[in-house]
Design a protein around this motif. Structure first.
Motif, short mmCIF file in Angstrom:
data_model
loop_
_atom_site.label_atom_id
_atom_site.label_comp_id
_atom_site.label_asym_id
_atom_site.label_seq_id
_atom_site.Cartn_x
_atom_site.Cartn_y
_atom_site.Cartn_z
N LEU A 159 6.01 11.93 7.77
CA LEU A 159 6.63 13.02 7.01
C LEU A 159 7.18 12.54 5.67
N TRP A 160 7.27 11.22 5.51
CA TRP A 160 7.80 10.70 4.25
C TRP A 160 7.03 9.45 3.87
N LEU A 161 7.21 9.06 2.62
CA LEU A 161 6.49 7.90 2.08
C LEU A 161 7.21 6.61 2.47
N LEU B 240 30.35 11.27 10.14
CA LEU B 240 29.73 11.53 11.44
C LEU B 240 28.30 12.05 11.30
N ALA B 241 27.69 11.81 10.14
CA ALA B 241 26.33 12.33 9.90
C ALA B 241 25.29 11.23 10.00
N VAL B 242 24.04 11.67 10.18
CA VAL B 242 22.89 10.75 10.16
C VAL B 242 21.94 11.21 9.06
N ARG B 243 20.86 10.46 8.85
CA ARG B 243 19.87 10.85 7.85
C ARG B 243 19.05 12.03 8.38
N PRO B 244 18.48 12.86 7.50
CA PRO B 244 17.68 14.00 7.97
C PRO B 244 16.56 13.58 8.93
N SER B 245 15.94 12.43 8.67
CA SER B 245 14.85 11.99 9.55
C SER B 245 15.40 11.65 10.94
N TYR C 282 11.07 10.64 0.53
CA TYR C 282 11.36 9.32 1.12
C TYR C 282 12.41 9.50 2.22
N GLU C 283 12.50 8.50 3.07
CA GLU C 283 13.42 8.63 4.19
C GLU C 283 14.87 8.49 3.74
N GLN C 284 15.10 7.74 2.67
CA GLN C 284 16.46 7.51 2.18
C GLN C 284 16.56 7.96 0.72
N PRO C 285 17.72 8.46 0.30
CA PRO C 285 17.86 8.84 -1.12
C PRO C 285 17.74 7.62 -2.04
N SER C 286 18.18 6.46 -1.54
CA SER C 286 18.08 5.26 -2.38
C SER C 286 16.61 4.90 -2.63
N HIS C 287 15.74 5.19 -1.66
CA HIS C 287 14.31 4.94 -1.87
C HIS C 287 13.77 5.85 -2.98
N GLU D 274 14.93 12.72 -1.19
CA GLU D 274 15.08 12.37 0.22
C GLU D 274 14.51 13.49 1.08
N PHE D 275 13.67 13.13 2.03
CA PHE D 275 13.06 14.09 2.95
C PHE D 275 14.14 14.88 3.69
#
Lengths: 254, 391
Positions: B386-388, B311-316, A171-176, A147-148
């Protein structure tokens, strides 16, 4: 005469050793927990360890706390705290123990005693069982999905400085990232153990090889000055490991 | 018989020889001790630096006071400057500096401020943490570093004044305490806006006497919805209202604000029953209602990208929301002096979700959000993905 004295000393040493070696009888529960209840500090914002579901507190840490209290023979009472306040609550005696996916932290040894670990939340390298990759050095020359911006991303970049190059696939998500490893678009995925286990529950047909890259033991904290309580917690944990309770709790949630 | 009644004369030659032998021994011992002593940390000052940034209100909350190695302090501040931050917020605990009443140890504070000045950074100082001698009789009740009995408000004020005097002209913004609307930040006692107002009152005059240019900031409150009577704390909006009602407005020059986005984007509308980035606007409304147009320093803000914290979001998302917060401030908040991202780095990992607020790892490895903020401060816009895409 000298020989007799030596034999006498040896005998005394043997008896003292046996006495010391014998397990100390546990003090009565009233001495360990004067309120005859186990007050447990919980951080309810951390699923799957502790969270609210329809206003009911649930999670792996809650099940563990219930099992622990039952094993010790006292009722449980939860004190809900934010992560920042967990150790202070222990310090001022608001709680007897803290069960909050705590990592053993040497910087806290002056205040807290930790039980034996109940889960390793470290980083897992997941690859197909048919083409297993056992360690990060063996990722060299291959494609690693992650995950990015995640801790796995940081860990992989650290490894890139130490081993022969490999290709990072963010990837944007760890599941990806795990999807990529599963369908063969990557040779392995690096992710934390919880994410990996939760993903693998949803993909039971995927035969994988999982290897720990980092170790992050989770344990229960009690006050450093309450040695009898720490011993009681550890004895209860040993019993819960022996009868399979803790493994069952982990399998239930992860 | 001849009796010699004279006192025996010392044999000066022998005494001198013995003294010389001891001198040689002591010199040898000293040489050995200094030979085995570890080398002093090497963090020589650089030629004076200046911050280059297109966002002068960009600020970082650091945590340098617990650093043992001076080079880590310097490395952090170099990275803060290179990111494009003009200001840092740093904690200067009373307990660390005045460990015994009236005896000050300024070594670590001096180091931090010397390197910050060298990097061209403005320092906002946060005060807190009570030394053991000031916490009352610990045999009567267990205390924490946040236990501040009213009887020692004057001692705390004396410490703040000593700090203000020492760093006058260098550190001119001082925050008094931290999140007093949380029970644990108030020593696990019931939160008390009137009590905190008295603390501000105790500090205000001595601090200004010590440094007439000092800006006293009322503490940033924890964004929370805790109702009145809760053992955990009190809603920050209610607390600020109570604080003004208790007359505290006369005893601070600016307000520190903590505002976090949690799971919502930076432009999400504020509401009293919602905790998000724009909650700062509701705090500003209370200030305005009391006729206070003092500046606001947002000394803590940010998003968290822990994998599972509720209470978190994804890094992106964290990157997008953080940059969006600066854009929101530029467009709408001219009353904000600084927007400080919580937080640059911690000296040690907690191995839990607080680690996911940082911009760089404990090993100084920058996270992608560091690079994104740096590019923003340089006015660089990139449309490179920044990501695939999902497989």
């Amino acid at each position: 005469m000298k020989r007799r004295l030596a034999l006498l000393f040896a005998l005394i040493a043997f008896v003292v050793s046996v006495i010391l070696w014998l397990p100390r009888p546990a003090p009565p529960i009233e001495a360990i927990l004067p309120a005859r209840e186990l007050r447990i500090g919980i951080d309810p914002s951390n699923p799957p360890f502790a969270f609210s579901q329809a206003d009911v507190l649930t999670g792996l840490d809650i099940d563990l706390a219930e099992a622990l209290a039952a094993e010790i023979g006292v009722p449980s009472r939860y004190v809900l705290l934010g992560f920042d306040g967990l150790y202070d609550a222990l310090k001022v005696g608001q709680v007897d123990i803290v069960i909050a996916a705590l990592t053993v932290d040497p910087a806290r040894f002056g205040l807290a005693r930790y039980s034996q670990p109940y889960f390793n939340a470290g980083m897992l390298l997941i690859s197909a069982a048919a083409r297993p990759i056992e360690r990060m050095a063996d990722v060299s020359g291959r494609r690693l999905a992650l995950e990015f911006g995640s801790e796995a991303d940081a860990e992989a970049r650290r490894w890139l400085r130490r081993v022969q190059p490999f290709t990072l696939q963010p990837y944007e998500q760890p599941s990806h990232a795990l999807d990529a490893a599963r369908i063969g678009e990557a040779d392995a995925a690096l992710t934390d153990a919880l994410t990996a286990r939760l993903y693998l529950r949803e993909h039971p047909d995927w035969q994988t090889n999982a290897a720990y890259v980092t170790v992050l033991p989770l344990a229960i904290a009690s006050h450093a000055d309450r040695g009898d309580l720490a011993v009681a917690i550890d004895r209860a944990m040993t019993a819960l490991f022996a009868d399979g309770t803790i493994d069952a709790i982990i399998i239930k949630w992860l | 018989m001849l009796i010699n009644f004279r006192t025996p004369q010392p044999e000066w030659g022998k005494i001198v020889a013995r003294a010389l032998r001891w001198l040689v021994r002591i010199a040898l011992l000293w040489t050995l001790i200094t030979a085995f002593k570890p080398a002093p940390p090497r963090a020589p000052l650089m030629p004076p630096q200046t911050v280059e940034t297109t966002q002068p209100r960009l600020c970082l909350h650091t945590r340098l006071i617990d650093e043992v190695d001076e080079w880590k302090i310097q490395r952090s501040l170099i990275m803060a400057r290179e990111l494009g931050a003009r200001t840092i917020v740093e904690f200067f605990p009373w307990a660390y500096i005045e460990g015994a009443r009236g005896q000050y140890y300024w070594g670590q504070a001096d180091r931090i401020i010397r390197h910050a000045q060298n990097q061209g950074l403005r320092v906002i100082a946060r005060m807190g943490y009570v030394p053991a001698w000031a916490r009352g009789d610990t045999r009567e009740a267990l205390t924490t570093l946040n236990t501040l009995p009213p009887a020692v408000y004057a001692d705390f004020a004396a410490f703040v004044a000593a700090f203000a005097a020492r760093y006058a002209g260098t550190v001119d913004q001082i925050i008094i305490w931290n999140e007093p609307n949380l029970a644990f930040e108030w020593g696990y006692q019931a939160v008390d806006p009137a009590g905190y107002a008295r603390l501000l009152q105790a500090v205000y005059a001595p601090a200004h006497a010590a440094n007439p240019n000092v800006v006293i900031l009322a503490a940033g409150l924890a964004p929370t919805l805790e109702p009145r009577g809760s053992p955990h704390g009190l809603d920050d909006l209610l607390y600020l209202d109570d604080l003004y009602a208790a007359g505290a407005g006369a005893y601070f020059d600016a307000l520190a604000v903590h505002t976090y986005g949690f799971t919502q984007p930076p432009d999400a509308a504020p509401a009293p029953d919602r905790v998000n980035f724009r909650r700062a606007e509701l705090l500003r409304d209370i200030m305005t209602r009391y006729g206070d147009d003092a500046p606001v320093y947002i000394t803590e803000t940010g998003w968290n990208d822990h994998p599972r914290w509720t209470l978190a979001v994804r890094p992106s998302q964290r990157i997008a929301y953080t940059l969006g917060a600066f854009e929101w401030m530029e467009a709408h908040w001219d009353w904000v002096d600084a927007l400080c991202v919580w937080m640059f780095r911690t000296p040690a990992a907690t191995f839990s979700y607080p680690d996911y607020f940082t911009l760089v790892g404990v090993d100084f490895q920058p996270k992608p959000i560091y690079a994104a903020l740096q590019a923003y401060a340089r006015g660089q816009v990139s449309d490179q993905p920044l990501w695939l895409p999902p497989p």
